[in-house]
Scaffold this motif. Structure first.
Motif, PDB file in Angstrom:
ATOM      1  N   GLY A 115      -8.571   4.426   4.421  1.00 41.59           N
ATOM      2  CA  GLY A 115      -7.893   3.196   4.038  1.00 41.59           C
ATOM      3  C   GLY A 115      -7.421   2.431   5.261  1.00 41.59           C
ATOM      4  N   THR A 116      -6.983   3.171   6.262  1.00 38.26           N
ATOM      5  CA  THR A 116      -6.545   2.519   7.503  1.00 38.26           C
ATOM      6  C   THR A 116      -7.684   1.721   8.121  1.00 38.26           C
ATOM      7  N   TYR A 142       2.762  -0.652   2.841  1.00 32.82           N
ATOM      8  CA  TYR A 142       2.126   0.236   3.820  1.00 32.82           C
ATOM      9  C   TYR A 142       0.626  -0.032   3.783  1.00 32.82           C
ATOM     10  N   HIS A 143       0.049  -0.244   4.955  1.00 35.21           N
ATOM     11  CA  HIS A 143      -1.389  -0.509   5.012  1.00 35.21           C
ATOM     12  C   HIS A 143      -2.100   0.453   5.943  1.00 35.21           C
ATOM     13  N   GLY A 144      -1.509   1.651   6.127  1.00 35.21           N
ATOM     14  CA  GLY A 144      -2.140   2.642   6.979  1.00 35.21           C
ATOM     15  C   GLY A 144      -1.596   2.587   8.390  1.00 35.21           C
ATOM     16  N   GLU A 201      -0.352  -5.300  -1.058  1.00 35.70           N
ATOM     17  CA  GLU A 201      -0.734  -4.430  -2.165  1.00 35.70           C
ATOM     18  C   GLU A 201      -0.433  -5.220  -3.443  1.00 35.70           C
ATOM     19  N   ASN A 206       3.800   2.194  -2.140  1.00 34.02           N
ATOM     20  CA  ASN A 206       4.371   3.109  -1.159  1.00 34.02           C
ATOM     21  C   ASN A 206       5.863   2.903  -1.018  1.00 34.02           C
ATOM     22  N   ASP A 234      -4.743  -5.180  -0.795  1.00 33.02           N
ATOM     23  CA  ASP A 234      -4.962  -3.798  -0.378  1.00 33.02           C
ATOM     24  C   ASP A 234      -4.890  -2.933  -1.636  1.00 33.02           C
ATOM     25  N   VAL A 236      -6.034   0.132  -1.868  1.00 38.88           N
ATOM     26  CA  VAL A 236      -6.318   1.512  -1.480  1.00 38.88           C
ATOM     27  C   VAL A 236      -5.733   2.480  -2.522  1.00 38.88           C
ATOM     28  N   ILE A 237      -4.526   2.196  -3.008  1.00 36.39           N
ATOM     29  CA  ILE A 237      -3.953   3.036  -4.070  1.00 36.39           C
ATOM     30  C   ILE A 237      -4.399   2.555  -5.450  1.00 36.39           C
ATOM     31  N   LYS A 263      -9.214   6.044  -1.037  1.00 33.56           N
ATOM     32  CA  LYS A 263      -8.835   7.071  -2.023  1.00 33.56           C
ATOM     33  C   LYS A 263      -9.897   7.303  -3.112  1.00 33.56           C
TER      34      LYS A 263
END
Ligand code: PLP
Length: 444
Positions: A115-116, A142-144, A201, A206, A234, A236-237, A263
């Motif tokens: 994800g980072t 949080y973005h990594g 996000e 996070n 983002d 990612v989650i 993920k």
């Protein structure tokens, strides 16, 4: 519970790994338990203790620890045929096609390994595409582990949040409070022509699981359109978790220009991806000039795991199943919290959930935990946390030092940081949820 073997392993790890771990969130005090194996909705530690697992690898394991036969055999077959080649394979095209077919804003995808890496590449892409340097991010997001987003401070008064990051990175990053339309409008009025992208996000995942209030994403979309900046979600989650295969953007009906994934899309193997409209994603080399490359990118085993996981989920109504379990969990928690700790707050969406300890905080009363976004119709709208600062007033010490260990002793594994989401998987059962709720009752 006996933790002798974990203790021994941790002592050994401390002499060869900084903090005894390979990701800082895993360094639970006084020492983490070491996992021997997963089993459905459980993990079993090195001392044979069994825990109901709601960490689920920090989100990737939509299907839990027992992968269905079709996923397992796809992984094994790819691994048996030589793990990777440094040349393209059909399976990466198929996974990109799946993503493009389901996610409303995505026409093209570039796969990376975390994800980072996805968010680093997305920020570079936005800067390359717009020819501008500044990015806007949300406080509490949080973005990594990337230089441009590891910043603290407010507005344009930001500085790096870790040693090792030059001040000059933070100079290009503006932070805004999530859900504050006036604040972000003022930032655009002053700096709009310098802003390459707003990176957010869709739900802060996070930082206590904070939902966008109705209209917030529309405001971000309009500002980006008006000023020629890109809107980056983002996911990612939230990707392939919230909103099912259409992701959170489908659920909220907003089309970002660029989306980052991680993920779940790798089916439990290291992955990241950047998707979006072709005209933007094609700025990446070799189609365009924004440099992007990676030895392991599009790794065949990861691609096979991701593709078969998503196919299985689509064919077996997995999203409906995990969302029902998530709702059962949030409803049960809401009742328990109302009786035992009414000042705390149940938050969550789809298969995400958490209880945050908001004593003296923003909430002041329990709310429904359903992620209501309606200003007008939600009776607990005012009590619902809206941004990172609201959540920051929660009692972290109490959560992490008392509540988390108590849940562990009850045999339930939660993310040890109070602000990170918990996840229900397809391997969990209604009985598991009931068992977890009993543990919450005891621990609270
Ligand atoms: N973006 C979000 C929203 C995340 O939650 C995370 C990690 O949890 C990342 C990016 C970074 O992903 P990774 O840990 O795979 O590098």
């Amino acid at each position: 519970m006996n933790h002798e073997r974990s203790r021994e392993l941790y002592d050994r790890a401390l002499s060869v790994a900084p903090g005894g771990v390979n990701s800082s969130v895993r360094a639970i005090q006084p020492y983490p338990f070491f996992v021997e194996k997963g089993d459905g909705g459980h993990v079993i530690d090195a001392d044979g203790n069994r825990y109901l697992d709601f960490v689920m690898g920090y989100g990737p394991l939509l299907l839990g620890h027992d992968l269905p036969e079709q996923v397992q055999s796809a992984i094994q077959q790819r691994a048996a045929e030589g793990p990777m080649y440094g040349a393209p394979t059909e399976v990466e095209v198929e996974l990109a096609e799946f993503v493009a077919r389901h996610v409303p804003s995505v026409e093209m995808v570039r796969f990376v390994n975390s994800g980072t890496e996805a968010t680093v590449s997305a920020v570079r892409l936005a800067r390359g595409y717009t020819g501008r340097d500044k990015i806007v991010i949300m406080q509490g997001s949080y973005h990594g582990a990337q230089e441009s987003t590891l910043v603290e401070g407010e507005g344009t008064h930001t500085s790096p949040s870790s040693p090792g990051i030059p001040e000059s990175f933070a100079e290009h990053t503006i932070t805004v409070p999530f859900n504050d339309e006036e604040y972000v409008e003022a930032v655009f009025e002053e700096h709009g022509d310098e802003i390459a992208a707003v990176l957010t996000e869709p739900i802060l995942g996070n930082h206590g699981i904070v939902h966008p209030v109705e209209g917030y994403h529309d405001t971000l979309r309009d500002l980006c359109d008006d000023y020629g900046s890109l809107l980056i979600f983002d996911e990612v989650i939230t990707g392939f978790r919230v909103g099912g295969p259409q992701c959170a953007q489908g659920k909220f009906g907003i089309e970002p220009d660029v989306t980052t994934f991680g993920k779940i899309v790798g089916g439990g193997f290291p992955v990241g991806a950047i998707g979006g409209r072709s005209e933007i994603i094609e700025q990446f080399t070799p189609a365009g000039e924004v440099f992007q490359s990676g030895t392991f990118s599009g790794h065949p085993v990861t691609m096979a795991a991701g593709l078969e996981t998503l196919r299985y989920a689509a064919e077996n109504d997995v999203w409906a199943q995990v969302n029902d379990l998530g709702a059962q969990m949030r409803e049960g928690l809401t009742d328990i919290v109302a009786n035992r700790a009414p000042e705390y707050t149940v938050v969550g969406s789809d298969s995400m959930f958490k209880v945050i300890f908001t004593r003296d905080g923003a909430s002041g009363e329990n709310h429904c935990g359903s992620g209501c976004r309606q200003r007008e119709s939600c009776p607990s709208y005012d009590a619902c946390p809206k941004n990172g600062a609201d959540v920051d007033r929660a009692e972290t010490e109490r959560w992490e030092r008392l509540f988390w260990p108590a849940m562990k002793e009850e045999g339930v594994f939660l993310t040890p940081n109070q602000f990170e989401s918990q996840f229900v998987s397809a391997a969990h059962t209604e009985e598991d949820i009931e068992e977890a709720l009993e543990a919450y009752k005891e621990a609270l």
